[in-house]
Every structure is written in structure tokens, then in C-alpha cells.
Design a protein around this motif. Structure first.
Motif, PDB file in Angstrom:
ATOM      1  N   PHE A  13       0.859  -1.178   0.000  1.00  0.00           N
ATOM      2  CA  PHE A  13       0.000   0.000   0.000  1.00  0.00           C
ATOM      3  C   PHE A  13       0.902   1.237   0.000  1.00  0.00           C
ATOM      4  O   PHE A  13       2.086   1.140   0.366  1.00  0.00           O
ATOM      5  CB  PHE A  13      -0.900   0.013   1.240  1.00  0.00           C
ATOM      6  CG  PHE A  13      -2.120  -0.864   1.132  1.00  0.00           C
ATOM      7  CD1 PHE A  13      -3.343  -0.320   0.749  1.00  0.00           C
ATOM      8  CD2 PHE A  13      -2.046  -2.222   1.403  1.00  0.00           C
ATOM      9  CE1 PHE A  13      -4.471  -1.128   0.650  1.00  0.00           C
ATOM     10  CE2 PHE A  13      -3.169  -3.038   1.295  1.00  0.00           C
ATOM     11  CZ  PHE A  13      -4.390  -2.478   0.918  1.00  0.00           C
ATOM     12  N   PRO A  14       0.377   2.381  -0.377  1.00  0.00           N
ATOM     13  CA  PRO A  14       1.202   3.596  -0.378  1.00  0.00           C
ATOM     14  C   PRO A  14       1.843   3.894   0.969  1.00  0.00           C
ATOM     15  O   PRO A  14       2.951   4.441   1.030  1.00  0.00           O
ATOM     16  CB  PRO A  14       0.201   4.692  -0.778  1.00  0.00           C
ATOM     17  CG  PRO A  14      -0.835   3.979  -1.578  1.00  0.00           C
ATOM     18  CD  PRO A  14      -0.959   2.619  -0.949  1.00  0.00           C
ATOM     19  N   ASP A  15       1.125   3.521   2.061  1.00  0.00           N
ATOM     20  CA  ASP A  15       1.676   3.790   3.395  1.00  0.00           C
ATOM     21  C   ASP A  15       2.455   2.608   3.949  1.00  0.00           C
ATOM     22  O   ASP A  15       2.759   2.555   5.131  1.00  0.00           O
ATOM     23  CB  ASP A  15       0.553   4.187   4.357  1.00  0.00           C
ATOM     24  CG  ASP A  15      -0.493   3.098   4.508  1.00  0.00           C
ATOM     25  OD1 ASP A  15      -0.480   2.132   3.691  1.00  0.00           O
ATOM     26  OD2 ASP A  15      -1.326   3.193   5.423  1.00  0.00           O
ATOM     27  N   GLY A  16       2.754   1.638   3.093  1.00  0.00           N
ATOM     28  CA  GLY A  16       3.517   0.479   3.540  1.00  0.00           C
ATOM     29  C   GLY A  16       2.726  -0.804   3.388  1.00  0.00           C
ATOM     30  O   GLY A  16       1.502  -0.779   3.221  1.00  0.00           O
ATOM     31  N   PRO A  17       3.405  -1.953   3.419  1.00  0.00           N
ATOM     32  CA  PRO A  17       2.721  -3.237   3.219  1.00  0.00           C
ATOM     33  C   PRO A  17       1.808  -3.587   4.387  1.00  0.00           C
ATOM     34  O   PRO A  17       2.064  -3.217   5.531  1.00  0.00           O
ATOM     35  CB  PRO A  17       3.884  -4.229   3.108  1.00  0.00           C
ATOM     36  CG  PRO A  17       5.013  -3.583   3.828  1.00  0.00           C
ATOM     37  CD  PRO A  17       4.851  -2.110   3.627  1.00  0.00           C
ATOM     38  N   ARG A  18       0.720  -4.297   4.069  1.00  0.00           N
ATOM     39  CA  ARG A  18      -0.217  -4.744   5.088  1.00  0.00           C
ATOM     40  C   ARG A  18      -0.515  -6.232   4.911  1.00  0.00           C
ATOM     41  O   ARG A  18      -0.563  -6.754   3.796  1.00  0.00           O
ATOM     42  CB  ARG A  18      -1.504  -3.915   5.019  1.00  0.00           C
ATOM     43  CG  ARG A  18      -1.284  -2.489   5.545  1.00  0.00           C
ATOM     44  CD  ARG A  18      -2.302  -1.505   5.034  1.00  0.00           C
ATOM     45  NE  ARG A  18      -3.630  -1.796   5.548  1.00  0.00           N
ATOM     46  CZ  ARG A  18      -4.725  -1.089   5.212  1.00  0.00           C
ATOM     47  NH1 ARG A  18      -4.618  -0.078   4.368  1.00  0.00           N
ATOM     48  NH2 ARG A  18      -5.891  -1.398   5.713  1.00  0.00           N
ATOM     49  N   LYS A  19      -0.720  -6.901   6.028  1.00  0.00           N
ATOM     50  CA  LYS A  19      -0.882  -8.360   6.055  1.00  0.00           C
ATOM     51  C   LYS A  19      -2.310  -8.767   5.692  1.00  0.00           C
ATOM     52  O   LYS A  19      -3.263  -8.233   6.233  1.00  0.00           O
ATOM     53  CB  LYS A  19      -0.521  -8.857   7.462  1.00  0.00           C
ATOM     54  CG  LYS A  19      -0.810 -10.308   7.754  1.00  0.00           C
ATOM     55  CD  LYS A  19      -0.393 -10.603   9.192  1.00  0.00           C
ATOM     56  CE  LYS A  19      -0.865 -11.975   9.649  1.00  0.00           C
ATOM     57  NZ  LYS A  19      -0.444 -12.259  11.042  1.00  0.00           N
ATOM     58  N   PHE A  20      -2.417  -9.739   4.772  1.00  0.00           N
ATOM     59  CA  PHE A  20      -3.733 -10.276   4.456  1.00  0.00           C
ATOM     60  C   PHE A  20      -3.821 -11.778   4.749  1.00  0.00           C
ATOM     61  O   PHE A  20      -4.864 -12.385   4.590  1.00  0.00           O
ATOM     62  CB  PHE A  20      -4.114 -10.013   2.988  1.00  0.00           C
ATOM     63  CG  PHE A  20      -3.301 -10.803   1.986  1.00  0.00           C
ATOM     64  CD1 PHE A  20      -3.707 -12.052   1.565  1.00  0.00           C
ATOM     65  CD2 PHE A  20      -2.123 -10.283   1.466  1.00  0.00           C
ATOM     66  CE1 PHE A  20      -2.967 -12.775   0.641  1.00  0.00           C
ATOM     67  CE2 PHE A  20      -1.381 -10.990   0.541  1.00  0.00           C
ATOM     68  CZ  PHE A  20      -1.802 -12.250   0.127  1.00  0.00           C
ATOM     69  N   SER A  21      -2.708 -12.362   5.183  1.00  0.00           N
ATOM     70  CA  SER A  21      -2.707 -13.797   5.470  1.00  0.00           C
ATOM     71  C   SER A  21      -1.651 -14.122   6.509  1.00  0.00           C
ATOM     72  O   SER A  21      -0.519 -13.640   6.429  1.00  0.00           O
ATOM     73  CB  SER A  21      -2.415 -14.601   4.196  1.00  0.00           C
ATOM     74  OG  SER A  21      -2.297 -15.986   4.485  1.00  0.00           O
ATOM     75  N   GLY A  22      -2.032 -14.932   7.476  1.00  0.00           N
ATOM     76  CA  GLY A  22      -1.097 -15.504   8.433  1.00  0.00           C
ATOM     77  C   GLY A  22      -1.189 -17.015   8.355  1.00  0.00           C
ATOM     78  O   GLY A  22      -2.229 -17.566   7.980  1.00  0.00           O
ATOM     79  N   SER A  23      -0.110 -17.696   8.687  1.00  0.00           N
ATOM     80  CA  SER A  23      -0.136 -19.154   8.564  1.00  0.00           C
ATOM     81  C   SER A  23       0.758 -19.802   9.612  1.00  0.00           C
ATOM     82  O   SER A  23       1.510 -19.133  10.319  1.00  0.00           O
ATOM     83  CB  SER A  23       0.310 -19.572   7.157  1.00  0.00           C
ATOM     84  OG  SER A  23       1.631 -19.146   6.893  1.00  0.00           O
ATOM     85  N   ALA A  24       0.645 -21.110   9.693  1.00  0.00           N
ATOM     86  CA  ALA A  24       1.438 -21.889  10.650  1.00  0.00           C
ATOM     87  C   ALA A  24       1.843 -23.201   9.989  1.00  0.00           C
ATOM     88  O   ALA A  24       1.290 -23.597   8.956  1.00  0.00           O
ATOM     89  CB  ALA A  24       0.636 -22.148  11.918  1.00  0.00           C
TER      90      ALA A  24
END
Length: 339
Positions: A128-139
Motif C-alpha cells: 500500500f502507499p503507506d507500507g505493506p499490510r498483512k492479508f494472510s497468516g499461517s502456521a
């Protein structure tokens, strides 16, 4: 040609879907590559070693018809709803590469016009313009012959809901900071409006097949299919049972107090494996026989709503002149521990 298997769950039942994960991990042929895609209805999923009475607002969950599920792995509580989709990959251990699974996800998202990037061991991000953002977490899990990688993709999830159903220790809030966590998270519909689970399925299955250059055997799963598979039914029966969801707790004390029409009540329950080992009722109530009756009736019973209801009904029978006050007391207790 590699043997490929895809499971698609038609059920939104969290206990079936989590049981299917366990069945895949424990019972499936580990020499094949497996993809499982699934969604849960509104559910709080807690880790194996968490205490639902301490971690969750069970009364609010019941009021909002939110399921409780407990997984067999560790970690904290997460919230699932139909705004996200869960993925599970199983691979032979010697062939496992997390990068392969991430590439399959990215290849599918690329077909939807979404470009992602991997971060660290577990997170997938969107720039994103203001920096990356998380859309997925995993294990990740493994045993001698297989490796297991699972996680979620946020589509249009309500990112505020989990806080409605948790009662975390204030020290956890101080340590984690809710706002900083929220600021780093994004739904995929922010870059691809209208995205739904069906789109992920539509593009992920072909991406899985293309990556391994094969044709997958696709199987649909539902509650109706559980009884046809004894191993899967065994996992489902365990993970949907009261003993697993609530009884699987170490000894703890649950304290609650309130001013009621019969007086001030301070209940302290000592619970082990979901059973009331001891209960102390501190009160200025003028009816000690009522307190004795409730103490005797509750001790040794499962720590659940029907135990409270039975004790309250017995108390009403013994104290017909106190029915209104005893009913109020029962409603308050049920609000605190009802499940």
C-alpha cells in the motif's frame, strides 16, 4: 506425475473443518500433495492450551451465536467468519517447501489482479502507499513423513469482531497494542472489490494443478459425508465434544460477584477438567440454607449452564418464597458461565 488431491468443504461447521484438517494430517497418504479449502461460520478458535472461561466472553458468544472451537495446536485465539477463507496444504516432508504453497496462492491471486509479497516465515502482504499490510497468516506442522501448512486469507472479514468475544489479560493488551496490530492488516477486497471465497476456489485449484503439472482428484466434504468415513468421524466427534472444548482445561478459579435483590454474592468456582471441584459463595444474603443448597448441588457437577439450571430449579423448589430472587441469581450466574 504427482498424485494430487483437493478437498473442498461445503460445510461452514468449524468442528467438521478443523476435524478434517486433523484427519488429513493424521490419516491421509503422505506421498501425495493435498489442498483443502474451507470456511467457518462465525467462530472463535482457541489454542490447545487456552482456557475458554478466561479467554472468551462466552455469554456474548452465545448471544451472538458465535461458535467456540479448539484446535489441537498451540497459539492464541483467532476469529473466523465468512469474510475469510482457510487453506491447508499437505506435502511429503522431504518435498515440502513453504515457498511452493506461497507461490500457488500468489499465482491464483495474480489471476484476480492482486500482487502479493511474502514476509518472514508466516505472513503474506499487499503493498500500500503507506507500507505493506498483512492479508494472510499461517502456521506449520510436521511429523516424520509429512509436512502441513495452513492459514487464512482475509477477503472482507470484520477485523474488529474478535475483540468483542475475548476477555484478555490486561498485560496482553499492554504488550500487543490493538491499534498497531489493526494498522498492519488488510482485506483483499481493498484491492479487489467484490472478492469472495468462490473466486479463491475458482483460481486456487487450477493454480495448484498447474504448479504440480497434474490433474487433482477433487472431493466435496459435508456433514453428510462424515458418517461414511470412520477416521474423520472420530476426529469430528472428539473436536465437537464438550469434553474437548471445555473440559480440556487445567485447574483454574473463576470468580464473579454482583449486588442482587437477595444481597451481595461473590462466587468462586474451582474448576478442573471442566468439573466444579469446589465452590465458595461469600454473601450477606439472609438465607444461609439457600447458600448451602446451591453449594451442595453445584459441587462435582460439570461447569456448564445445565448444572446451574438444575441447582437453581432445586433451590426454587426448596425455597418457594424466594423464587424471584433465586431466578435473578440464576440468570446472573448463567450470563457469566453459560455455554
Amino acid at each position: 506425475m504427482k498424485k494430487l488431491k483437493v478437498f473442498l468443504s461445503e460445510s461452514k461447521n468449524p468442528h467438521l473443518n478443523i476435524a478434517t484438517e486433523e484427519w488429513i494430517f493424521d490419516n491421509l497418504d503422505p506421498s501425495q500433495q493435498v489442498l483443502f479449502l474451507w470456511q467457518n461460520e462465525e467462530t472463535v478458535v482457541i489454542g490447545r492450551n487456552q482456557n475458554p472461561w478466561n479467554e472468551c466472553n462466552l455469554a456474548k458468544m452465545k448471544e451472538d451465536k458465535v461458535h467456540l472451537a479448539r484446535r489441537k495446536t498451540g497459539g492464541g485465539a483467532v476469529f473466523h467468519d465468512l469474510g475469510n477463507i482457510c487453506f491447508t496444504f499437505l506435502s511429503p516432508r522431504e518435498e515440502y517447501k513453504r515457498e511452493n504453497n506461497v507461490q500457488i496462492i500468489f499465482n491464483a491471486l495474480k489471476e484476480l489482479g492482486i500482487t502479493g509479497e511474502a514476509s518472514g516465515r508466516n505472513d503474506l502482504l499487499i503493498p500500500f502507499p503507506d507500507g505493506p499490510r498483512k492479508f494472510s497468516g499461517s502456521a506449520y506442522r510436521e511429523k516424520k513423513d509429512r509436512a502441513f501448512h495452513h492459514g487464512t486469507l482475509l477477503l472482507h472479514a470484520d477485523l474488529t469482531r474478535l475483540g468483542n468475544y475475548l476477555t484478555p489479560n490486561p498485560k496482553k493488551l499492554q504488550a500487543k497494542g490493538k491499534e498497531s496490530v489493526r494498522a498492519r492488516v488488510a482485506n483483499l477486497n481493498e484491492v479487489r472489490p467484490g472478492i469472495e471465497a468462490k473466486h479463491i476456489v475458482e483460481y486456487m485449484v487450477p493454480a495448484f494443478e498447474r504448479f504440480y503439472d497434474g490433474k487433482a482428484d477433487i472431493e466435496m466434504l459435508s456433514l453428510a459425508t462424515v458418517n461414511k468415513n470412520a477416521e474423520l468421524k472420530g476426529h469430528y466427534d472428539q473436536l465437537s465434544s464438550w469434553e474437548w472444548l471445555y473440559g480440556n482445561t487445567l485447574e483454574f478459579t473463576h470468580k464473579m460477584d454482583e449486588y442482587l435483590s437477595l444481597g451481595f454474592f461473590d462466587f468462586q468456582f474451582k474448576v478442573e477438567d471442566g468439573v466444579i471441584k469446589d465452590v465458595h459463595i461469600y454473601t450477606d444474603c439472609l438465607y444461609p440454607s439457600l447458600v448451602d443448597e446451591l453449594t451442595t448441588r453445584l459441587k462435582g457437577q460439570p461447569y456448564r449452564g445445565d448444572s446451574v439450571k438444575a441447582a437453581i430449579e432445586a433451590a426454587k423448589t426448596k425455597h418457594p418464597d424466594l423464587i424471584a430472587g433465586v431466578s435473578e441469581l440464576g440468570q446472573w450466574l448463567l450470563k457469566n458461565i453459560e455455554i
